[in-house]
Design a protein around this motif. Structure first.
Motif, short mmCIF file in Angstrom:
data_model
loop_
_atom_site.label_atom_id
_atom_site.label_comp_id
_atom_site.label_asym_id
_atom_site.label_seq_id
_atom_site.Cartn_x
_atom_site.Cartn_y
_atom_site.Cartn_z
N VAL A 226 -0.83 -7.25 -38.19
CA VAL A 226 -0.03 -6.85 -39.36
C VAL A 226 1.25 -6.15 -38.90
O VAL A 226 2.33 -6.38 -39.46
N ILE A 227 1.14 -5.32 -37.88
CA ILE A 227 2.33 -4.64 -37.36
C ILE A 227 3.31 -5.66 -36.79
O ILE A 227 4.52 -5.58 -37.04
N SER A 228 2.80 -6.63 -36.04
CA SER A 228 3.68 -7.65 -35.47
C SER A 228 4.35 -8.47 -36.57
O SER A 228 5.56 -8.75 -36.51
N ALA A 229 3.59 -8.84 -37.60
CA ALA A 229 4.17 -9.59 -38.70
C ALA A 229 5.23 -8.77 -39.43
O ALA A 229 6.28 -9.30 -39.83
N SER A 230 4.95 -7.49 -39.61
CA SER A 230 5.93 -6.62 -40.28
C SER A 230 7.21 -6.51 -39.47
O SER A 230 8.31 -6.48 -40.04
N VAL A 298 15.35 -1.24 -30.42
CA VAL A 298 14.58 -0.01 -30.60
C VAL A 298 13.40 -0.24 -31.54
O VAL A 298 12.27 0.20 -31.28
N VAL A 299 13.65 -0.94 -32.65
CA VAL A 299 12.58 -1.20 -33.62
C VAL A 299 11.47 -2.04 -32.99
O VAL A 299 10.28 -1.72 -33.12
N ASN A 300 11.84 -3.10 -32.28
CA ASN A 300 10.82 -3.95 -31.66
C ASN A 300 10.10 -3.22 -30.52
O ASN A 300 8.89 -3.41 -30.34
N GLY A 301 10.83 -2.39 -29.78
CA GLY A 301 10.18 -1.61 -28.73
C GLY A 301 9.17 -0.63 -29.30
O GLY A 301 8.08 -0.46 -28.76
#
Length: 318
Positions: A226-230, A298-301
């Protein structure tokens, strides 16, 4: 006694294995090289514009990069991009998780299959179509909602409405939520479908209800997914261009009220200003693109760090 024999490791010297390994490594190295090239290009062009702006890059609420001296800043762009993306995430993620759970664990197969197809098709709709729909259909119909929000929540200042056309950051956030909803739903649905059946059957055997099975088995298993999809959805929301440019009224002003017309985002400003910009103006737009590039990294990290910690915690708990 027969002599002790040791099993030899499987051979990795086959030609196909070597070719596949080389292609995989080459693809990874090429990706890193492309990312580094993008960062170097953006930085080199951005430094020229930032120096010419005399240090007002972070605080200026104006964009006139062709003036002498040039005047431009990212404060409004950063605020608009982050605010609209957060609104989109707050609206889209809970709904997407609910739809994914319905398709994967509640709906009968005859209903789940066509709904899944529709969700996948919505993810492929071009951005400009969403933008035209938002400008011609969504904007005129949000006035009543904004007046209601102003009546009951206008005292907060964040949801106050002055009666202007509903071309605001809130409208952009609602439109972006609709756009990223299919992406988050599709990925989350596939993650939920991978939940081990043994865990679900064990919970049912212990007398758990369907919701308790979802809460105890499905959601914990799919949390990292879910975190990855978000984050995939957030990446599209941060960089969305045409839909935002079609709906939002450009204005270099930070409105703490998200319902008031006007605002700007990085992608929308680049798309609207790039054609008319001169040499310095393009460097300024590239500088704002560098900030968006760093914001995305930054967000993806942060997302990867959250997922890694979740996996570490899950492994320790097991």
């Amino acid at each position: 006694m027969s002599p002790t024999t040791t099993a030899s490791p499987p051979s990795t010297g086959r030609t196909g294995d070597r070719i596949f390994s080389g292609l995989s490594k080459g693809a990874g190295i090429a990706l890193l090289a492309i990312m580094a090239a993008i960062a170097v290009f953006l930085t080199a062009r951005a430094v020229v514009a930032i120096r010419a702006n005399e240090g007002n890059f972070l605080t200026t609420f104006e964009w006139n990069a062709n003036a002498d001296p040039p005047v431009f800043g990212i404060a409004v762009l950063l605020f608009g991009t982050v605010a609209s993306s957060l609104i989109a995430m707050l609206l889209a993620v809970p709904v997407a998780v609910g739809i994914a759970l319905f398709i994967s664990h509640y709906a009968p197969r005859r209903l789940a299959t066509p709904i899944g197809y529709v969700v996948d098709l919505l993810a492929a709709v071009p951005s400009i179509i969403y933008g035209l729909w938002g400008a011609l259909f969504l904007v005129p119909r949000l006035t009543g909602l904004y007046e209601w929000l102003d009546q009951f929540f206008g005292w907060t200042g964040v949801l106050s409405y002055d009666g202007s056309p509903a071309r605001s950051l809130m409208t952009v956030g609602i439109l972006l939520a609709i756009m990223i909803l299919p992406i988050i739903t599709s990925v989350t649905r596939e993650v939920f479908l991978q939940t081990p059946k043994a865990n679900e059957e064990a919970a049912l055997a212990l007398g758990a209800t369907r919701w308790e099975v979802v809460r105890m088995a499905v959601l914990p298993f799919g949390r990292s997914g879910v975190i990855s999809a978000s984050m995939l959805g957030l990446g599209r929301a941060l960089g969305e261009t045409m839909a935002v440019a079609t709906v939002l009224s450009p204005a270099f002003l930070i409105n703490l009220s998200l319902l008031e017309s006007g605002g700007a985002t990085f992608a929308q400003n680049i798309a609207s200003q790039f054609k008319e910009a001169g040499s310095m103006g393009r460097d300024a737009l590239i500088a704002s693109g560098l900030v968006l590039f760093l914001l995305t990294l930054v967000v993806n990290g942060a997302a990867r760090l959250i997922i890694a910690r979740h996996k570490e915690y899950s492994g320790a708990a097991a």
